[in-house]
Design an enzyme around this catalytic site. Structure first.
Site, short mmCIF file in Angstrom:
data_model
loop_
_atom_site.label_atom_id
_atom_site.label_comp_id
_atom_site.label_asym_id
_atom_site.label_seq_id
_atom_site.Cartn_x
_atom_site.Cartn_y
_atom_site.Cartn_z
N LYS A 109 33.65 9.77 -1.21
CA LYS A 109 34.60 9.30 -0.20
C LYS A 109 34.38 7.81 0.00
O LYS A 109 33.24 7.34 -0.03
CB LYS A 109 34.41 10.07 1.11
CG LYS A 109 34.81 11.53 1.02
CD LYS A 109 34.62 12.28 2.32
CE LYS A 109 33.16 12.65 2.50
NZ LYS A 109 32.93 13.53 3.68
N ASP B 107 21.70 10.26 2.98
CA ASP B 107 22.80 10.77 3.80
C ASP B 107 22.30 11.24 5.16
O ASP B 107 22.97 11.04 6.19
CB ASP B 107 23.54 11.89 3.07
CG ASP B 107 22.64 13.08 2.70
OD1 ASP B 107 21.43 12.88 2.52
OD2 ASP B 107 23.16 14.20 2.58
#
Length: 254
Positions: free
Chosen positions: A14, A105
């Site tokens: 993304k 992340d």
């Protein structure tokens, strides 16, 4: 001062282009691609973008995928920068035994969740859940120290493990029910409540540790599926990784 943020997960990449590296930035363009389609970025969605002046990314899919992304970025004169977890950054203190081994992340999501909460005028302990291919459940105290977290399989991995290890469980996806009466519902409910139980257990641990009711945030592609089954209210935030990347970019580039 345009800024490109990239989040490379286990399944999809993304990206978002912002008008500046700041938590109050405006989105100029955004998109997502499955990892097998990374090679289409430079000739596809990125070809008409204004060249970013800064880039910061978060990748969990490995170095080979990172190199493929960087090859697509060669159409611009920008230096790729990738987040590596550290001892402390952006107001978060890393309590992991080996701080640099914490998944990028997880680190970025905690940064985003903490600063999103502070912007709401709250300063509480924090439980941060990411529901994706894997599920992570993190705990931060009210001062922003990361205390530790759980990692468990996501829905898909749980179902594949049961299918491969148990005869006769190749069944359609079912619904979440309190008392499942067929195998499809039993599998879906079992996976959902296993994840919910881990989240609720972490809230219990953090509440007992701090003496304060935690603020709870959930993100990830399957977060919306989990929310109705949670006994504890979680704030659903789609953009948590990008919130974290914007905060880190603000501290690094401005």
């Amino acid at each position: 001062m345009t800024f490109l943020a990239i989040d490379v997960g286990n399944t999809r990449l993304k990206w978002a282009l912002y008008d500046r590296p700041h938590t109050q930035a405006n989105v100029l363009a955004q998109g997502a691609e499955f990892l097998e389609n990374i090679e289409t970025l430079a000739d596809g969605p990125w070809v008409t973008l204004a060249a970013p002046q800064y880039m910061l990314g978060c990748v969990v899919a490995g170095d080979a995928v990172k190199r493929r992304v960087q090859e697509q970025m060669e159409l611009w004169d920008v230096s790729p920068q990738w987040v590596v977890s550290s001892n402390a950054e952006a107001g978060i203190i890393n309590g992991y035994d080996h701080p640099t081994r914490l998944g990028a992340d997880r680190w970025v999501a905690m940064v985003g969740a903490r600063h999103r909460m502070l912007a709401q005028g709250l300063e509480k302990p924090l439980v941060v859940v990411m529901v994706g291919t894997a599920v992570t459940v993190e705990a931060l105290d009210q001062h922003g120290k990361f205390l530790g977290g759980f990692i468990l399989p996501g829905h898909g991995i749980m179902l594949r493990a049961l299918e491969s290890g148990t005869a006769g469980l190749h069944v359609p996806t079912g619904d979440v029910r309190p008392f499942p009466t067929n195998t499809s519902d039993a599998l879906t409910s079992g996976g959902t409540y296993a994840i919910a139980g881990a989240c609720e257990r972490m809230v219990h641990h953090l509440r007992a540790h701090t003496g304060i009711e935690p603020h709870c945030v959930m993100t990830g592609g399957a977060g919306w599926k989990m929310a109705p089954s949670m006994a504890i209210q979680f704030e659903l935030v789609d953009s948590l990784i990008f919130d974290g990347l914007l905060k880190l970019a603000q501290t690094r580039f401005t």
